[in-house]
Design an enzyme around this catalytic site. Structure first.
Site, PDB file in Angstrom:
ATOM      1  N   HIS A 112       0.839  -1.208   0.000  1.00 59.09           N
ATOM      2  CA  HIS A 112       0.000   0.000   0.000  1.00 59.09           C
ATOM      3  C   HIS A 112       0.875   1.260   0.000  1.00 59.09           C
ATOM      4  O   HIS A 112       0.622   2.207  -0.749  1.00 59.09           O
ATOM      5  CB  HIS A 112      -0.913   0.009   1.228  1.00 59.09           C
TER       6      HIS A 112
ATOM      7  N   HIS B  76       0.523  -4.200   9.335  1.00 62.57           N
ATOM      8  CA  HIS B  76       1.919  -3.928   8.981  1.00 62.57           C
ATOM      9  C   HIS B  76       2.678  -3.419  10.196  1.00 62.57           C
ATOM     10  O   HIS B  76       2.097  -2.830  11.113  1.00 62.57           O
ATOM     11  CB  HIS B  76       2.012  -2.882   7.861  1.00 62.57           C
TER      12      HIS B  76
END
Length: 467
Positions: free
Chosen positions: A362, A410
């Site tokens: 991302h 993450h």
């Protein structure tokens, strides 16, 4: 020392912060320098920190007032004392249109130009210089300078100060997160300023360009190296892109080695993940989910589609090819990186159960997408305004990256690796683009395309599942 303490040490002390506010206000108002310094951003950031520290707002505005008065006063003195010589000094020697714009503004508004000019971005640091060159009476300038600074200081300081006083009440964040947020803000602003200055001085008349050109003369085969790094390309020499590529690639390699050496999350990753996991803020989690969906494959396709159709219709095939190559390249590198590193996520929902963590796809994709967009837009702007698209890109990319930590999918080090990887790809695309002269991508129906992208991204967020 833990990561939070280290980040906290990056922030200036209250005394240093007041000195910084004075210096920023001075430089922002100073001719020849203020035209290339993002003073509004710096003042807002510094005032926000002052509000967070609880420094008396009157003292903060007084420091900004003093700096602004001195900056305009020095600019006026330079124009008054060195009328002809100042026009031969960089950057006015390179951009005489700045001085012409200031002169037209001064002729139109007369003595009021000093008062009004402080609030008009393109002429702000030029008008006092022009007032000196045009021999405005010192007494008249002094009163205009003091009056404009009295209005300017609260107008520029109070919004940032208010933000600093209220952000933690808005979010109800625990005190343990404050050093992380302050450190993040300082780091992002410093890196963005360095990036802006490097780009600005990487042109033939810039200090960095001339310094490196001189240095290569003393290196073996330095002339050949210099022709490769910065061939004569007056409008957009690739030196800045080469520097970005080399620095980002070096940082990415070093950071990846650190991640590999730990064979798991870093200490700062675990600490920040624990702090974020303890938050009970449904609105923040929902906003992060929206950003995550806007930045996944479907979101990127929805965002890019209107622009791709316009480029295709206008036969800008080269631009379309470079954008497609950048997005395809970062997708491939993300897949390879995740497979080679093999790092597990802190948490893997069902749709990510088979996905790995490093680097953050991302983050890297957002850096490539918005970085390329900023680069294309910047090329159509005057030299002094080209930093603006990059700052807008940063304001979009940072929240999108941080949403991955809020969602718990993450580690912080994944985001750093993803950002560095994205910068590498951005630099490579820009270098490929600058190899040849290109047709302008304007006029562009900017508002129409933005609205179309927003509509498609909204449809993606509300009607399609996350991937």
């Amino acid at each position: 020392m833990n990561a939070g303490d280290w980040l906290y040490q990056l922030t200036p002390s209250p005394g240093m912060l007041l000195t910084l506010i004075t210096a920023v206000a001075l430089v922002e108002s100073l001719a020849l320098i203020g035209v290339v310094v993002p003073g509004v951003v710096l003042i807002t950031a510094a005032a926000s920190l002052a509000g967070h520290y609880g420094i008396n707002v009157g003292i903060v505005m007084a420091c900004a007032f003093v700096g602004a008065v001195i900056g305009d006063g020095l600019s006026y003195w330079l124009g008054y004392r060195y009328r002809e010589q100042v026009t031969a000094v960089w950057p006015l020697s390179r951009h005489p249109e700045w001085l012409a714009r200031g002169a037209r503004f001064f002729q139109r508004h007369g003595p009021l130009s000093v008062l009004l000019g402080r609030f008009v971005g393109p002429v702000r640091p030029i008008v006092p210089l022009v007032a000196g060159i045009m021999r405005m009476p010192p007494a008249t300038f002094t009163w205009a300078n003091l009056g404009s600074a009295l209005l300017w200081a609260p107008a520029y300081v109070l919004p940032g100060y208010l933000l600093g006083r209220t952000w933690q009440q808005w979010l109800a964040l625990p005190a343990a997160l404050h050093p992380w947020l302050i450190g993040l803000g300082v780091t992002v602003v410093v890196l963005a300023i360095v990036f802006s200055l490097v780009r600005h001085h990487a042109y033939p008349q810039g200090l960095l360009y001339r310094g490196l050109a001189t240095l290569t003369r003393y290196l073996p085969r330095g002339d050949s190296l210099w022709r490769a790094l910065a061939p004569h390309h007056e409008e957009e020499p690739p030196l800045a892109s080469w520097l970005l590529l080399l620095s980002a690639l070096t940082a990415l390699s070093a950071w990846t080695l650190i991640v590999l050496a730990h064979n798991g999350p870093l200490a700062m990753d675990v600490r920040l993940n624990t702090l974020i996991g303890a938050l009970d803020l449904p609105l923040l989690h929902h906003a992060s989910q929206v950003l995550a969906e806007a930045g996944d494959t479907f979101g990127v396709i929805a965002l890019v589609a209107p622009w791709a159709i316009w480029l295709l219709a206008r036969r800008h095939f080269a631009a379309l090819l470079h954008i497609g190559a950048g997005l395809a390249g970062i997708a491939v590198l993300n897949t390879i990186g995740k497979s080679v590193i093999g790092r597990a996520r802190p948490d893997a929902p069902d749709y990510l159960v088979h996905s790995l963590s490093y680097p953050s796809a991302h983050t890297s994709t957002a850096v490539v997408l918005y970085g390329m967009a900023a680069a294309f837009i910047a090329q159509s702007l005057p030299r002094g305004q080209r930093f603006m698209p990059y700052w807008v890109a940063i304001l979009v990319v940072v929240p999108m990256a941080l949403s991955r930590i809020v969602l718990g999918v993450h580690w912080l080090s994944d985001l750093i690796g993803g950002a560095l990887l994205g910068l590498v790809v951005c630099a490579m695309v820009q270098l490929a683009w600058l190899r040849n002269e290109r047709t302008a991508l304007r006029p562009c129906p900017l508002v129409t395309l933005l609205l179309a992208s927003l509509a498609l991204v909204s449809a993606r967020v509300f009607w399609l599942p996350p991937i």
